[in-house]
Design a protein around this motif. Structure first.
Motif, PDB file in Angstrom:
ATOM      1  N   LYS A  90      29.613  -2.709  24.369  1.00  0.00           N
ATOM      2  CA  LYS A  90      29.489  -1.618  23.400  1.00  0.00           C
ATOM      3  C   LYS A  90      28.136  -0.932  23.537  1.00  0.00           C
ATOM      4  O   LYS A  90      27.139  -1.567  23.890  1.00  0.00           O
ATOM      5  CB  LYS A  90      29.594  -2.147  21.957  1.00  0.00           C
ATOM      6  N   VAL A  91      28.141   0.356  23.226  1.00  0.00           N
ATOM      7  CA  VAL A  91      26.889   1.105  23.114  1.00  0.00           C
ATOM      8  C   VAL A  91      26.892   1.824  21.767  1.00  0.00           C
ATOM      9  O   VAL A  91      27.810   2.587  21.471  1.00  0.00           O
ATOM     10  CB  VAL A  91      26.739   2.146  24.242  1.00  0.00           C
ATOM     11  N   GLY A  92      25.873   1.566  20.971  1.00  0.00           N
ATOM     12  CA  GLY A  92      25.679   2.283  19.717  1.00  0.00           C
ATOM     13  C   GLY A  92      24.611   3.342  19.902  1.00  0.00           C
ATOM     14  O   GLY A  92      23.550   3.066  20.480  1.00  0.00           O
ATOM     15  N   VAL A  93      24.908   4.556  19.452  1.00  0.00           N
ATOM     16  CA  VAL A  93      23.961   5.670  19.545  1.00  0.00           C
ATOM     17  C   VAL A  93      23.657   6.147  18.132  1.00  0.00           C
ATOM     18  O   VAL A  93      24.587   6.405  17.348  1.00  0.00           O
ATOM     19  CB  VAL A  93      24.555   6.852  20.344  1.00  0.00           C
ATOM     20  N   THR A  94      22.379   6.252  17.819  1.00  0.00           N
ATOM     21  CA  THR A  94      21.959   6.768  16.512  1.00  0.00           C
ATOM     22  C   THR A  94      20.845   7.766  16.745  1.00  0.00           C
ATOM     23  O   THR A  94      19.916   7.479  17.515  1.00  0.00           O
ATOM     24  CB  THR A  94      21.440   5.612  15.628  1.00  0.00           C
ATOM     25  N   VAL A  95      20.947   8.916  16.096  1.00  0.00           N
ATOM     26  CA  VAL A  95      19.904   9.923  16.352  1.00  0.00           C
ATOM     27  C   VAL A  95      19.618  10.777  15.121  1.00  0.00           C
ATOM     28  O   VAL A  95      20.525  11.140  14.364  1.00  0.00           O
ATOM     29  CB  VAL A  95      20.269  10.813  17.570  1.00  0.00           C
ATOM     30  N   ASN A  96      18.335  11.044  14.941  1.00  0.00           N
ATOM     31  CA  ASN A  96      17.889  12.115  14.058  1.00  0.00           C
ATOM     32  C   ASN A  96      16.595  12.662  14.648  1.00  0.00           C
ATOM     33  O   ASN A  96      16.199  12.256  15.753  1.00  0.00           O
ATOM     34  CB  ASN A  96      17.755  11.661  12.595  1.00  0.00           C
ATOM     35  N   THR A  97      15.973  13.575  13.956  1.00  0.00           N
ATOM     36  CA  THR A  97      14.813  14.261  14.530  1.00  0.00           C
ATOM     37  C   THR A  97      13.540  13.835  13.807  1.00  0.00           C
ATOM     38  O   THR A  97      13.343  14.150  12.630  1.00  0.00           O
ATOM     39  CB  THR A  97      15.027  15.790  14.458  1.00  0.00           C
ATOM     40  N   HIS A  98      12.716  13.087  14.522  1.00  0.00           N
ATOM     41  CA  HIS A  98      11.507  12.505  13.922  1.00  0.00           C
ATOM     42  C   HIS A  98      10.549  13.586  13.421  1.00  0.00           C
ATOM     43  O   HIS A  98       9.926  13.424  12.375  1.00  0.00           O
ATOM     44  CB  HIS A  98      10.766  11.634  14.946  1.00  0.00           C
ATOM     45  N   SER A  99      10.459  14.682  14.173  1.00  0.00           N
ATOM     46  CA  SER A  99       9.440  15.705  13.885  1.00  0.00           C
ATOM     47  C   SER A  99       9.693  16.455  12.582  1.00  0.00           C
ATOM     48  O   SER A  99       8.816  17.177  12.103  1.00  0.00           O
ATOM     49  CB  SER A  99       9.341  16.697  15.045  1.00  0.00           C
ATOM     50  N   VAL A 100      10.897  16.320  12.018  1.00  0.00           N
ATOM     51  CA  VAL A 100      11.156  16.931  10.700  1.00  0.00           C
ATOM     52  C   VAL A 100      11.341  15.847   9.638  1.00  0.00           C
ATOM     53  O   VAL A 100      12.031  16.050   8.636  1.00  0.00           O
ATOM     54  CB  VAL A 100      12.368  17.901  10.721  1.00  0.00           C
ATOM     55  N   GLY A 101      10.749  14.689   9.906  1.00  0.00           N
ATOM     56  CA  GLY A 101      10.781  13.617   8.910  1.00  0.00           C
ATOM     57  C   GLY A 101      12.064  12.812   8.926  1.00  0.00           C
ATOM     58  O   GLY A 101      12.420  12.171   7.927  1.00  0.00           O
ATOM     59  N   GLY A 102      12.764  12.823  10.053  1.00  0.00           N
ATOM     60  CA  GLY A 102      13.963  11.989  10.161  1.00  0.00           C
ATOM     61  C   GLY A 102      15.189  12.609   9.515  1.00  0.00           C
ATOM     62  O   GLY A 102      15.912  11.943   8.769  1.00  0.00           O
ATOM     63  N   LYS A 103      15.402  13.877   9.797  1.00  0.00           N
ATOM     64  CA  LYS A 103      16.611  14.578   9.321  1.00  0.00           C
ATOM     65  C   LYS A 103      17.443  15.002  10.526  1.00  0.00           C
ATOM     66  O   LYS A 103      16.961  15.026  11.656  1.00  0.00           O
ATOM     67  CB  LYS A 103      16.236  15.824   8.507  1.00  0.00           C
ATOM     68  N   VAL A 104      18.681  15.396  10.260  1.00  0.00           N
ATOM     69  CA  VAL A 104      19.554  15.847  11.347  1.00  0.00           C
ATOM     70  C   VAL A 104      19.348  17.337  11.597  1.00  0.00           C
ATOM     71  O   VAL A 104      19.331  18.145  10.654  1.00  0.00           O
ATOM     72  CB  VAL A 104      21.027  15.521  11.026  1.00  0.00           C
ATOM     73  N   THR A 105      19.156  17.669  12.860  1.00  0.00           N
ATOM     74  CA  THR A 105      18.944  19.059  13.280  1.00  0.00           C
ATOM     75  C   THR A 105      19.935  19.417  14.395  1.00  0.00           C
ATOM     76  O   THR A 105      20.669  18.552  14.895  1.00  0.00           O
ATOM     77  CB  THR A 105      17.515  19.265  13.823  1.00  0.00           C
ATOM     78  N   ALA A 106      19.857  20.680  14.828  1.00  0.00           N
ATOM     79  CA  ALA A 106      20.702  21.133  15.941  1.00  0.00           C
ATOM     80  C   ALA A 106      20.424  20.341  17.216  1.00  0.00           C
ATOM     81  O   ALA A 106      21.315  20.179  18.051  1.00  0.00           O
ATOM     82  CB  ALA A 106      20.477  22.624  16.180  1.00  0.00           C
ATOM     83  N   LEU A 107      19.198  19.854  17.383  1.00  0.00           N
ATOM     84  CA  LEU A 107      18.877  19.062  18.573  1.00  0.00           C
ATOM     85  C   LEU A 107      19.701  17.784  18.631  1.00  0.00           C
ATOM     86  O   LEU A 107      20.106  17.334  19.705  1.00  0.00           O
ATOM     87  CB  LEU A 107      17.385  18.701  18.585  1.00  0.00           C
ATOM     88  N   ASP A 108      19.957  17.188  17.476  1.00  0.00           N
ATOM     89  CA  ASP A 108      20.770  15.962  17.434  1.00  0.00           C
ATOM     90  C   ASP A 108      22.207  16.253  17.852  1.00  0.00           C
ATOM     91  O   ASP A 108      22.822  15.472  18.580  1.00  0.00           O
ATOM     92  CB  ASP A 108      20.718  15.355  16.025  1.00  0.00           C
TER      93      ASP A 108
END
Ligand SMILES: C[C@H](O)[C@H](O)[C@H]1CNC2=NC(N)=NC(=O)C2=N1
Length: 103
Positions: free
Chosen positions: A66-84
């Protein structure tokens, strides 16, 4: 590129294009399942290359098959952005070649 957190409504709208991905705790995540470890590790290696290209990095959890992927954007304080969503979309494109299936 200026990057800012997406609204919950925008996140839900974009998630409709990414079956298998979910949003919780200010993160996008998905788990992929494989025939065995080499296939899972192969996906991780290719994701790493893409992440360097995008300069955007998820947290990857490699298990036996299995591979688990988790992502958010550190530079905006750990929120979800278009980059994610961009990274998630790129991963979706390559995962089938590694024999990935949904968890
Ligand atoms: C300096 C470098 O561009 C930054 O640290 C990048 C690297 N990868 C990153 N990845 C993620 N997920 N969020 C970031 O804010 C981020 N920033």
């Amino acid at each position: 590129m200026a990057v800012e957190p997406l609204t919950d409504q925008e996140i839900q709208r974009r998630l409709e294009q990414l079956p298998g991905w979910s949003f919780a705790d200010d993160r996008l995540s998905r788990t992929y399942v494989f025939k065995g470890h080499p296939q899972a590790a192969g996906l991780v290696a290719e994701i790493a290359t893409i992440q360097e290209e995008l300069d955007h990095h998820s947290d990857l959890n490699l298990g036996y098959n299995k591979v688990g992927v988790t992502v958010n954007t550190h530079s905006v304080g750990g929120k979800v952005t278009a980059l994610d969503f961009e990274l998630a979309g790129r991963i979706e494109e390559i995962a089938p070649r590694h024999g990935a299936r949904a968890d």
